[in-house]
Scaffold this motif. Sequence first.
Motif, PDB file in Angstrom:
ATOM      1  N   VAL A  96       1.734   6.727  -7.008  1.00  0.00           N
ATOM      2  CA  VAL A  96       0.657   7.618  -7.447  1.00  0.00           C
ATOM      3  C   VAL A  96       1.013   9.073  -7.163  1.00  0.00           C
ATOM      4  CG1 VAL A  96      -1.753   8.241  -7.042  1.00  0.00           C
ATOM      5  CG2 VAL A  96      -1.108   5.836  -7.229  1.00  0.00           C
ATOM      6  N   TYR A  97       1.636   9.338  -6.024  1.00  0.00           N
ATOM      7  CA  TYR A  97       2.005  10.723  -5.697  1.00  0.00           C
ATOM      8  C   TYR A  97       3.067  11.247  -6.650  1.00  0.00           C
ATOM      9  CZ  TYR A  97       4.084  14.627  -3.176  1.00  0.00           C
ATOM     10  OH  TYR A  97       4.599  15.850  -2.838  1.00  0.00           O
TER      11      TYR A  97
ATOM     12  N   PHE B  34       0.832  -1.208   0.000  1.00  0.00           N
ATOM     13  CA  PHE B  34       0.000   0.000   0.000  1.00  0.00           C
ATOM     14  C   PHE B  34       0.866   1.257   0.000  1.00  0.00           C
ATOM     15  CE2 PHE B  34      -2.329   3.294   2.386  1.00  0.00           C
ATOM     16  CZ  PHE B  34      -3.436   3.434   1.555  1.00  0.00           C
ATOM     17  N   ALA B  35       1.940   1.275   0.799  1.00  0.00           N
ATOM     18  CA  ALA B  35       2.821   2.445   0.832  1.00  0.00           C
ATOM     19  C   ALA B  35       3.505   2.649  -0.510  1.00  0.00           C
ATOM     20  CB  ALA B  35       3.851   2.288   1.951  1.00  0.00           C
ATOM     21  N   GLY B  36       3.960   1.585  -1.148  1.00  0.00           N
ATOM     22  CA  GLY B  36       4.595   1.713  -2.454  1.00  0.00           C
ATOM     23  C   GLY B  36       3.630   2.217  -3.516  1.00  0.00           C
ATOM     24  N   THR B  37       2.392   1.747  -3.465  1.00  0.00           N
ATOM     25  CA  THR B  37       1.386   2.224  -4.427  1.00  0.00           C
ATOM     26  C   THR B  37       1.082   3.709  -4.229  1.00  0.00           C
ATOM     27  OG1 THR B  37       0.417   0.003  -4.457  1.00  0.00           O
ATOM     28  CG2 THR B  37      -0.922   1.815  -5.330  1.00  0.00           C
TER      29      THR B  37
ATOM     30  N   GLU C 183       2.280  15.001  -7.747  1.00  0.00           N
ATOM     31  CA  GLU C 183       3.393  15.944  -7.591  1.00  0.00           C
ATOM     32  C   GLU C 183       3.419  16.982  -8.705  1.00  0.00           C
ATOM     33  OE1 GLU C 183       8.174  15.731  -6.586  1.00  0.00           O
ATOM     34  OE2 GLU C 183       7.178  14.056  -7.573  1.00  0.00           O
ATOM     35  N   ALA C 184       2.889  16.657  -9.894  1.00  0.00           N
ATOM     36  CA  ALA C 184       2.896  17.614 -11.006  1.00  0.00           C
ATOM     37  C   ALA C 184       2.007  18.819 -10.731  1.00  0.00           C
ATOM     38  CB  ALA C 184       2.437  16.916 -12.291  1.00  0.00           C
TER      39      ALA C 184
END
Length: 273
Positions: A197-198, A190-193, A203-204
Amino acid sequence: MVALRYSVLAALALRVVSVFAQDADVPPVVDDEIASDAPEAQLNAEIVATFPEADIFGVKLVNGRPTKAVVDITNNEDGPIQVAFLGGQLMTIGELGPDTPAYAAVLRNLSTVQYQATIPPGEKQSLPYSFVLDMQPQDVRLHLIGVIMGSGNQIFSVGVYDDVVSIVEAPTSLLDPQIIFLYLFLSGAFAGTCYFVYKTYIEAFFPQTKKPRPAKKVRSTVEKEPLSGGEGTASGTDKGYDESWIPADHINRPTARRVKSSASGKLKSKGAE
């Protein structure tokens, strides 16, 4: 002779075990030539099956864990008896239709355990029996049966246990190593996903702001106090002390003058001549 006796016993026992699924209410098929008016022989023994791990709610078959049963056999015969096999089946608790064969009620055959236990007359012996299941939780009928040779070399198929039991799942614990590993794996995934996504999409929308450069530090000049108690002020060439207390001859020292020697004068005069 003993080996032949056990081989015959095993063959007869296998024939008995192969008909575990037959209904007890259905009369056996007997050849007319063999049928007689003689009474059927019965085994004079007391057989009781208990489950040490059972609770007040009855016997529960836990998936993935061995179910242990203890079969107590008391020999009331005049001679010794021999326990050949112990086995069983799981059957449905519902009633079958009139046209449904008896074997349709069998859900699963349990493991058959072979014994070579001889019980002297008047004595009692306990035999362990265990099996492991992996089935859907439900209520079933547990039917255990034993194959015993009597004192007169007759083969008896004796019912050991026949009652409704419950198949349940094993209780889970938060301290189970498998559960802990599963939680860690899911948390890492979950943390890697979320990080992917961020960095890819979120982030853009938030442009990075440039960090301001730190201002250069300006060295501050600190006025030094005079060593003595005078009221002198520091000049451009402040030496860190008050010169008014120093004598003038120490400050203005005379410089040494060069004196020409007589020898060098004579050499110059000769050169001129």
